[in-house]
Design an enzyme around this catalytic site. Structure first.
Site, mmCIF file in Angstrom:
data_model
loop_
_atom_site.group_PDB
_atom_site.id
_atom_site.type_symbol
_atom_site.label_atom_id
_atom_site.label_comp_id
_atom_site.label_asym_id
_atom_site.label_seq_id
_atom_site.Cartn_x
_atom_site.Cartn_y
_atom_site.Cartn_z
ATOM 1 N N GLU A 23 3.133 -0.215 -8.969
ATOM 2 C CA GLU A 23 2.295 -1.058 -8.110
ATOM 3 C C GLU A 23 1.241 -0.215 -7.410
ATOM 4 O O GLU A 23 1.527 0.902 -7.003
ATOM 5 C CB GLU A 23 3.147 -1.713 -7.002
ATOM 6 C CG GLU A 23 4.312 -2.495 -7.525
ATOM 7 C CD GLU A 23 5.213 -2.977 -6.384
ATOM 8 O OE1 GLU A 23 4.779 -2.959 -5.218
ATOM 9 O OE2 GLU A 23 6.343 -3.353 -6.683
ATOM 10 N N LYS A 31 -0.558 1.382 -4.466
ATOM 11 C CA LYS A 31 -0.105 1.631 -3.092
ATOM 12 C C LYS A 31 -1.260 1.282 -2.166
ATOM 13 O O LYS A 31 -2.261 1.991 -2.097
ATOM 14 C CB LYS A 31 0.306 3.085 -2.910
ATOM 15 C CG LYS A 31 0.953 3.357 -1.574
ATOM 16 C CD LYS A 31 1.620 4.730 -1.550
ATOM 17 C CE LYS A 31 2.484 4.909 -0.317
ATOM 18 N NZ LYS A 31 1.761 4.827 0.935
ATOM 19 N N ASP A 90 -3.493 0.712 1.063
ATOM 20 C CA ASP A 90 -3.661 1.495 2.280
ATOM 21 C C ASP A 90 -3.890 0.559 3.457
ATOM 22 O O ASP A 90 -5.010 0.346 3.896
ATOM 23 C CB ASP A 90 -4.836 2.452 2.104
ATOM 24 C CG ASP A 90 -4.695 3.667 2.990
ATOM 25 O OD1 ASP A 90 -3.636 3.809 3.626
ATOM 26 O OD2 ASP A 90 -5.639 4.459 3.053
ATOM 27 N N GLU A 97 1.998 -5.722 2.485
ATOM 28 C CA GLU A 97 0.979 -4.927 3.163
ATOM 29 C C GLU A 97 -0.203 -5.811 3.580
ATOM 30 O O GLU A 97 -0.744 -6.542 2.754
ATOM 31 C CB GLU A 97 0.497 -3.843 2.185
ATOM 32 C CG GLU A 97 -0.212 -2.690 2.809
ATOM 33 C CD GLU A 97 0.712 -1.575 3.288
ATOM 34 O OE1 GLU A 97 1.950 -1.774 3.365
ATOM 35 O OE2 GLU A 97 0.173 -0.499 3.604
ATOM 36 N N TYR A 111 -0.847 -8.588 0.414
ATOM 37 C CA TYR A 111 -0.101 -8.702 -0.846
ATOM 38 C C TYR A 111 1.368 -8.474 -0.534
ATOM 39 O O TYR A 111 1.719 -7.580 0.242
ATOM 40 C CB TYR A 111 -0.550 -7.638 -1.855
ATOM 41 C CG TYR A 111 -1.760 -8.038 -2.673
ATOM 42 C CD1 TYR A 111 -1.805 -9.263 -3.343
ATOM 43 C CD2 TYR A 111 -2.845 -7.168 -2.809
ATOM 44 C CE1 TYR A 111 -2.918 -9.632 -4.097
ATOM 45 C CE2 TYR A 111 -3.953 -7.523 -3.569
ATOM 46 C CZ TYR A 111 -3.978 -8.755 -4.207
ATOM 47 O OH TYR A 111 -5.060 -9.107 -4.952
ATOM 48 N N LYS A 143 0.899 9.694 -4.835
ATOM 49 C CA LYS A 143 -0.411 9.565 -4.176
ATOM 50 C C LYS A 143 -1.519 10.135 -5.055
ATOM 51 O O LYS A 143 -1.284 11.039 -5.842
ATOM 52 C CB LYS A 143 -0.391 10.363 -2.861
ATOM 53 C CG LYS A 143 0.546 9.797 -1.807
ATOM 54 C CD LYS A 143 -0.233 8.975 -0.815
ATOM 55 C CE LYS A 143 0.540 8.704 0.446
ATOM 56 N NZ LYS A 143 0.471 9.744 1.445
ATOM 57 N N CYS A 158 -36.367 9.871 21.789
ATOM 58 C CA CYS A 158 -36.344 9.417 20.394
ATOM 59 C C CYS A 158 -36.966 10.498 19.502
ATOM 60 O O CYS A 158 -38.077 10.946 19.774
ATOM 61 C CB CYS A 158 -37.116 8.113 20.245
ATOM 62 S SG CYS A 158 -37.260 7.593 18.518
ATOM 63 N N CYS A 184 -40.386 8.671 18.096
ATOM 64 C CA CYS A 184 -41.504 8.213 18.936
ATOM 65 C C CYS A 184 -41.496 8.822 20.340
ATOM 66 O O CYS A 184 -42.354 8.473 21.163
ATOM 67 C CB CYS A 184 -41.510 6.684 19.020
ATOM 68 S SG CYS A 184 -40.230 6.029 20.096
ATOM 69 N N CYS A 219 -33.034 3.922 21.064
ATOM 70 C CA CYS A 219 -34.447 3.977 21.403
ATOM 71 C C CYS A 219 -34.841 2.523 21.644
ATOM 72 O O CYS A 219 -34.660 1.685 20.765
ATOM 73 C CB CYS A 219 -35.245 4.552 20.236
ATOM 74 S SG CYS A 219 -37.018 4.288 20.441
ATOM 75 N N CYS A 221 -41.554 1.707 18.288
ATOM 76 C CA CYS A 221 -41.044 2.882 17.560
ATOM 77 C C CYS A 221 -41.238 2.697 16.055
ATOM 78 O O CYS A 221 -40.720 1.757 15.452
ATOM 79 C CB CYS A 221 -39.572 3.086 17.875
ATOM 80 S SG CYS A 221 -38.818 4.388 16.897
HETATM 81 S S1 IVH Z 1 7.521 -0.513 -1.170
HETATM 82 C C1 IVH Z 1 11.437 0.710 0.863
HETATM 83 N N1 IVH Z 1 5.217 -1.083 -2.304
HETATM 84 O O1 IVH Z 1 3.718 2.476 1.719
HETATM 85 C C2 IVH Z 1 10.122 0.854 0.231
HETATM 86 N N2 IVH Z 1 5.185 0.040 -0.220
HETATM 87 O O2 IVH Z 1 4.922 5.054 2.273
HETATM 88 C C3 IVH Z 1 9.168 -0.052 0.833
HETATM 89 N N3 IVH Z 1 2.960 0.485 0.653
HETATM 90 O O3 IVH Z 1 5.615 1.487 4.487
HETATM 91 C C4 IVH Z 1 7.814 0.168 0.402
HETATM 92 N N4 IVH Z 1 1.852 -0.443 -0.994
HETATM 93 O O4 IVH Z 1 3.446 0.207 4.014
HETATM 94 C C5 IVH Z 1 5.825 -0.516 -1.243
HETATM 95 N N5 IVH Z 1 3.265 -1.683 -3.389
HETATM 96 C C6 IVH Z 1 3.881 -1.121 -2.351
HETATM 97 C C7 IVH Z 1 3.164 -0.560 -1.274
HETATM 98 C C8 IVH Z 1 3.866 0.028 -0.233
HETATM 99 C C9 IVH Z 1 1.765 0.180 0.171
HETATM 100 C C10 IVH Z 1 3.184 1.197 1.923
HETATM 101 C C11 IVH Z 1 4.153 0.510 2.839
HETATM 102 C C12 IVH Z 1 5.222 1.508 3.163
HETATM 103 C C13 IVH Z 1 4.535 2.792 2.822
HETATM 104 C C14 IVH Z 1 5.549 3.836 2.471
#
Ligand code: IVH
Length: 572
Positions: free
Chosen positions: A124, A126, A128, A190, A240, A330, A424, A427, A442, A447
């Site tokens: 999945e 990840k 942010d 998230e 999501y 990551k 400025c 100007c 300004c 200007c």
């Molecule tokens: S699963 C027990 N799936 O990453 C595991 N986490 O570093 C629960 N996050 O606190 C997390 N996308 O905020 C999961 N597809 C995803 C995610 C995800 C972002 C974040 C989440 C978590 C953090 C952990």
């Protein structure tokens, strides 16, 4: 199609029926629009339904239900956030950093399970953003909370109710066993702020002299942890789902089934989630996500890999910190160090002075970075930057690179203080910084830098969007004096244009044609194109709905402006 509300005629029984109907329609249309991205009615029709709902609920407050879409606009501000305990702890994730470590992750799982069989995985994106838990009882959202320390978070129910894609009531699939709604369900996912919404929010904050958010993650967190849910409602947050607290509360045997089930209940499921049979497939998906990450509408900082099968997840269990059945991979760091050789103070359309760091060119994620945003004076002071400093810079997606901090250990004593100008740079007018604001401006109306920026804005994408009329052209035409103010654009003489450096008969004709085509914008677009401080896309639209002509607007007094209604439109 909206029924006119007749205050005296409608009795409570009729109102209840109409309200029920409205809620059903609005919920369905909001899902079509926000989750499925496939609206069935126009914004105007949707707005009318919504307005009718709000008015009717105001008339019959006793008929407001806990799943009414009116919750989306945000209720009364809170004094403080209450605590919210997590029955099942919200854990963190361990990390792998390369394919080798991914292999070790699998080997560890196999050792633990005493098998050589390869588990199947879900890969999945990840996201942010910010992890939240949503608790549903008999299908109704009764509590939403932040992760907090994993055991206890903050109760942000009212704030999460404003996130359009989060279901207030779960959708039941009648007659289907797997569609049945559990008595209690805690889902996790998230909340995030799409890039575009993040950029717009920061632009708006800059115009109002407020401190900027460093990245979409901070902006999402700041927007959710707002005591006033109306502020959260205005922030275009998205969500999501990525799991549940207790898989036994579901009819599913693995993650693939779970996501399909959650989708049926009305939760948005990330379409980029991929089922993988081998680690090679997992790795390919990681490479793929890395190549497309900058094209996504939201930021991701890596990939999460999870064992799909719930029975295996159960057997693997958790450490105190993280599940053994999942790990995060990551993307490589997007930071680098370089030297800040100077600072350029730019003057914007509204006179805002933006300091921009000039850097020795350095490569970050395949892109050469030469400049970085310093936001404002407070940011410079907070970071304690000096000219000549070696600095740590970072690049997050499309966001302009920024300076994280100076590396003070590398100072030689040759560094020079960074002085914010009092006049400025273009100007020479004295700069102003109102009490309590972060932005220095300004304020001279004459200007030339502001005039140039206003002109670029007027012809650009956010303005009349005149094809082929870019920054370079505006600069050239202003420099030679062919345009000085906005009306000049519409009386550009072809002969004089055609003899300019780099121009000819054909290119002059082409530009004049594009200008002619853009000459009759809607009133709202025209007002927006003027680039007036505080008057963005939304405000222009509201002004246009209220004042039907430019003359009416020009004649408006303060009280007339105060009467402009804030809209419930979805395009906030
Ligand atoms: S699963 C027990 N799936 O990453 C595991 N986490 O570093 C629960 N996050 O606190 C997390 N996308 O905020 C999961 N597809 C995803 C995610 C995800 C972002 C974040 C989440 C978590 C953090 C952990």
């Amino acid at each position: 199609m909206s029924k006119k509300i007749n205050k005296t005629a409608m009795d409570a029984q009729e109102a209840e029926k109409r309200l029920d109907d409205l809620r059903g329609q609005i919920t369905r249309h909001a899902h079509q629009y926000y989750v499925l991205d496939d609206p069935l009615i126009s914004d105007g029709e949707y707005d009318r339904l919504f307005r009718e709902l709000l008015e009717l609920e105001e008339q019959f407050p006793e008929l407001v239900t806990p799943d009414s879409p009116s919750l989306r606009v945000g209720g009364e501000p809170l004094d403080a956030f209450a605590e919210a305990a997590h029955d099942v702890p919200m854990l963190s994730l361990d990390n792998v950093f390369d394919a080798q470590e991914l292999l070790s992750f699998e080997e560890k799982i196999q050792r633990y399970l005493q098998t050589t069989v390869q588990p199947t995985y879900l890969a999945e994106p990840k996201l942010d953003g910010l992890a939240v838990e949503l608790i549903y009882e008999n299908g109704l959202l009764i509590q939403g909370s932040t992760r907090g320390n994993g055991l206890v978070g903050e109760n942000i129910t009212a704030q999460l109710q404003t996130v359009q894609v989060i279901p207030l009531r779960l959708a039941a699939k009648e007659g289907k066993q797997e569609g049945a709604i559990p008595e209690k369900l805690a889902v996790r996912g998230e909340v995030f702020l799409p890039r575009k919404a993040f950029l717009q929010l920061n632009e708006q904050r800059a115009e109002q002299g407020e401190a900027l958010f460093a990245n979409p993650r901070n902006a999402a967190a700041g927007s959710l942890r707002q005591l006033d849910p109306k502020v959260t409602a205005s922030r275009s947050l998205n969500f999501y789902v990525y799991g549940v607290a207790d898989t036994e509360a579901t009819p599913c045997a693995d993650l693939e089934e779970l996501f399909s089930w959650l989708g049926q209940l009305g939760f948005p499921v990330n379409p980029l989630i991929k089922f993988c049979r081998t680690l090679a497939e997992v790795e390919a998906q990681y490479q793929y996500l890395q190549t497309i990450r900058h094209e996504l509408e939201y930021e991701i900082d890596g990939m999460v890999i999870k064992v799909a099968d719930f029975a295996l997840q159960q057997r693997l269990g958790n450490t105190t910190r993280a599940p053994r059945w999942a790990t995060a991979w990551k993307f490589p760091a997007t930071q680098a160090t370089t030297v800040m050789t100077g600072v350029d103070f730019q003057v914007g359309r509204t006179g805002a002075i933006t300091p921009v760091a000039l850097l020795e060119p350095v490569e970050v994620e395949g892109v050469i970075v030469r400049r970085a945003s310093l936001h404002n004076q407070d940011e410079i002071e907070r970071k304690g930057l000096m000219i000549g400093d070696t600095v740590l810079i970072q690049r997050a997606g499309d966001v302009i690179p920024e300076i994280v901090k100076p590396i003070t250990e590398q100072r030689t004593g040759e560094e020079q203080p960074l002085v914010f100008p009092s006049q400025c740079p273009i100007c020479d007018a004295p700069l102003q910084r109102p009490e309590g604001e972060a932005i220095t401006r300004c304020v001279s109306l004459l200007c030339p830098a502001q005039q140039l920026q206003r002109m670029i804005y007027f012809v650009g994408k956010a303005g009349l969007d005149i094809d082929g009329f870019g920054r370079k052209n505006v600069e050239q035409l202003m420099e030679v004096g062919l345009i000085q103010e906005i009306p000049d654009i519409f009386r550009l003489p072809k002969e004089q244009l055609a003899i300019l450096d780099g121009w000819g008969e054909k290119s002059a004709e082409k530009l004049l044609l594009a200008i002619a085509e853009a000459k009759h914008p809607t009133l709202s677009r025209f007002i927006g194109a003027l680039g007036i401080r505080y008057v963005g896309e939304m405000t222009s639209e509201l002004l246009t709905r209220h004042f039907s002509s430019l003359d009416d607007l020009l004649a408006a007094k303060k009280d007339d402006l105060l009467a402009v209604e804030a809209s419930v439109s979805r395009r906030q």
